[in-house]
Design an enzyme around this catalytic site. Structure first.
Site, mmCIF file in Angstrom:
data_model
loop_
_atom_site.group_PDB
_atom_site.id
_atom_site.type_symbol
_atom_site.label_atom_id
_atom_site.label_comp_id
_atom_site.label_asym_id
_atom_site.label_seq_id
_atom_site.Cartn_x
_atom_site.Cartn_y
_atom_site.Cartn_z
ATOM 1 N N SER A 9 -17.765 -21.450 -28.099
ATOM 2 C CA SER A 9 -17.581 -20.012 -27.914
ATOM 3 C C SER A 9 -18.658 -19.159 -28.559
ATOM 4 O O SER A 9 -18.713 -17.971 -28.329
ATOM 5 C CB SER A 9 -16.212 -19.585 -28.435
ATOM 6 O OG SER A 9 -16.066 -19.975 -29.770
ATOM 7 N N THR A 10 -19.524 -19.756 -29.374
ATOM 8 C CA THR A 10 -20.579 -18.953 -29.994
ATOM 9 C C THR A 10 -21.909 -19.671 -29.868
ATOM 10 O O THR A 10 -21.966 -20.887 -29.663
ATOM 11 C CB THR A 10 -20.303 -18.705 -31.495
ATOM 12 O OG1 THR A 10 -20.336 -19.957 -32.178
ATOM 13 C CG2 THR A 10 -18.975 -18.029 -31.723
#
Length: 182
Positions: A9-10
Site C-alpha cells: 500500500s505504500t
C-alpha cells in the site's frame, strides 16, 4: 492453474517477500498491485479474478494483502466462487475454499462481517452523539450568516422581492424562500 495476488500500500513497501512466498507455493502467474487495500478500484485484482477459470485457485500470502475488512473479503471470495475457482491464503491456511470446510469458513466470515458492520454502526452513532454534545453541527453550512439572514428578512418585509434579495446576497431564490418558509 494457480494465480497469485500481491499488494503493497505504500511506496516504502516491497513486493519481494510476497512474490517469493507465492512462487514457492506454486503460483504460475502473479498479479502485482501498489494501491491501498481500502480502495475498491484495484485493477490488478480485477484482472486476476477475471482470468480465473473453473478449477483455478487464487492465492495470497496473507488475507490483509487482499482485503481490509471481512465484507470486502466476502465480496472477493464470492467473485472467485462465481468464476468456479478456489481461494487460499498462505498465512491463514484455514481460509482455503478448495477444502471440504469451505462452506463453514465462508459462513464464519459472514458472521464476522455482520459483527464488524454492527460495531462500525455503533461507533459511528456514538461519535455523532459525542460530537453533537460538543456542539458540532452536521450538514451543509448555511449560505447566509445569521446577520445576512436578518438583513434579507428586513428587505423582504420592506417590500423587496425574493429574486431581488437573492441577487443582492448572491444566493438562489430558493435560499431566500427557505428563510421565510414561503
Amino acid at each position: 492453474m494457480i494465480y497469485g495476488y500481491a499488494r503493497v500500500s505504500t511506496n516504502g513497501q516491497d513486493l519481494a517477500q510476497q512474490l517469493a512466498q507465492l512462487q514457492a507455493a506454486g503460483c504460475t502467474k502473479i498479479y502485482r498491485e501498489k494501491l491501498s487495500g481500502a480502495s475498491a478500484e484495484r485493477p490488478q485484482l480485477k484482472r486476476a479474478i477475471g482470468a480465473l477459470d473453473p478449477g483455478d485457485v487464487l492465492m495470497v500470502s496473507a488475507i490483509d494483502r487482499l482485503a481490509r475488512n471481512t465484507r470486502d473479503l466476502l465480496n472477493i471470495l464470492h467473485a472467485v466462487k462465481e468464476a468456479g475457482a478456489g481461494f487460499r491464503s498462505i498465512a491463514e491456511p484455514m481460509v482455503d475454499t478448495t477444502s471440504q470446510f469451505a462452506d463453514v469458513i465462508i459462513a464464519v466470515l459472514g458472521i464476522a462481517a455482520s459483527y464488524e458492520h454492527a460495531r462500525i454502526t455503533e461507533r459511528t452513532a456514538a461519535g455523532r452523539t459525542q460530537a453533537r454534545a460538543r456542539g458540532v453541527k452536521f450538514g451543509r453550512r448555511t449560505a447566509l450568516t445569521p446577520h445576512q439572514q436578518a438583513e434579507a428578512l428586513r428587505k423582504l418585509d420592506a417590500g423587496d422581492t425574493q429574486r431581488t434579495v437573492a441577487a443582492l446576497f448572491n444566493v438562489s431564490q430558493a435560499t431566500i424562500s427557505r428563510l421565510t418558509g414561503r
